[in-house]
Design a protein around this motif. Sequence first.
Motif, short mmCIF file in Angstrom:
data_model
loop_
_atom_site.label_atom_id
_atom_site.label_comp_id
_atom_site.label_asym_id
_atom_site.label_seq_id
_atom_site.Cartn_x
_atom_site.Cartn_y
_atom_site.Cartn_z
N THR A 131 -8.25 -40.97 -1.89
CA THR A 131 -9.77 -41.43 -1.34
C THR A 131 -10.45 -40.15 -0.86
O THR A 131 -10.05 -39.49 -0.08
CB THR A 131 -9.37 -42.31 -0.11
N LEU A 132 -11.48 -40.16 -1.61
CA LEU A 132 -12.31 -39.12 -1.11
C LEU A 132 -13.43 -39.24 0.25
O LEU A 132 -13.22 -40.64 0.30
CB LEU A 132 -13.35 -38.43 -2.45
N GLU A 133 -13.56 -38.36 0.58
CA GLU A 133 -14.67 -38.56 1.77
C GLU A 133 -15.77 -39.35 1.43
O GLU A 133 -16.26 -39.18 0.42
CB GLU A 133 -15.27 -37.02 2.56
N GLY A 134 -16.18 -40.46 2.21
CA GLY A 134 -17.10 -41.52 2.05
C GLY A 134 -16.62 -42.63 1.10
O GLY A 134 -17.45 -43.16 0.59
N GLN A 135 -15.45 -42.56 0.72
CA GLN A 135 -14.93 -43.58 -0.11
C GLN A 135 -14.09 -44.62 0.86
O GLN A 135 -13.40 -44.04 1.78
CB GLN A 135 -14.04 -43.10 -1.43
N ILE A 136 -13.84 -45.73 0.36
CA ILE A 136 -12.97 -46.54 1.06
C ILE A 136 -12.05 -47.30 -0.07
O ILE A 136 -12.52 -47.73 -1.25
CB ILE A 136 -13.63 -47.78 1.84
N THR A 137 -10.79 -47.28 0.09
CA THR A 137 -9.83 -47.87 -0.55
C THR A 137 -9.20 -48.99 0.01
O THR A 137 -8.96 -49.11 1.08
CB THR A 137 -8.52 -47.03 -1.00
#
Length: 204
Positions: A4-10
């Motif tokens: 999961t990248l910064e700013g993403q929600i999994t």
Amino acid sequence: MPRTLEGQITMEKTPSYFVTREAPARISAMSKDTKLIVVVRDPVTRAISDYTQTLSKRPDIPTFESLTFKNRSTGLIDTSWSAIQIGIYAKHLELWLRHFPVGQMLFVSGERLISDPAGELGRVQDFLGLKRIITDKHFYFNKTKGFPCLKKAEGSSKPHCLGKTKGRTHPEIDPAVVQRLREFYRPFNLKFYQMTGHDFGWDG
Ligand SMILES: Nc1ncnc2c1ncn2[C@@H]1O[C@H](COP(=O)(O)OS(=O)(=O)O)[C@@H](OP(=O)(O)O)[C@H]1O
């Protein structure tokens, strides 16, 4: 789980996590910051819904009434039957609270998800730190389905209701059995309201 990248929600959804003994420790070991969302509904209706789902796959199973009791004449409930056991929410929650603070969990009301889907999803969006993108204007009440549906499905301009396996008609259950189950769940429900700080209104 994918990276999961910064700013993403999994997000990951599995109905059985909440009642799986190993799940809290495993999820906490993966990431102790994981936010947890649990959808709960009246455990009596939940049990009947669970039974209805099994009945649709295996029409030859015994009646709900007979599966409910270990001994019908004494009114002893069979708590080993999963349809009953899953609804003892306080017991399951105790195990999660050994690994997560209660503030890291959001309890969504299954009843309000039907009566006020946008309101309940507003709580979800706030909990996840998202802007309230999904609002009342995304839903309409579909009289044929008897449930709220989306005005537009994602990536489409057409309305979208959940499938045939969601919102089945439940069989009629002996009211005395329903009453006995209400009595059975009451103390566990009250404990659950205390633990979550939220009265879900299942007990009048
Ligand atoms: N909008 C909308 N449309 C249809 N159904 C809705 C909706 N919102 C909530 N529900 C309720 O979702 C219940 C089925 O979900 P489940 O919890 O069984 O799903 S899952 O198996 O855990 O994925 C299903 O339970 P049953 O009515 O017993 O079938 C519904 O009451």
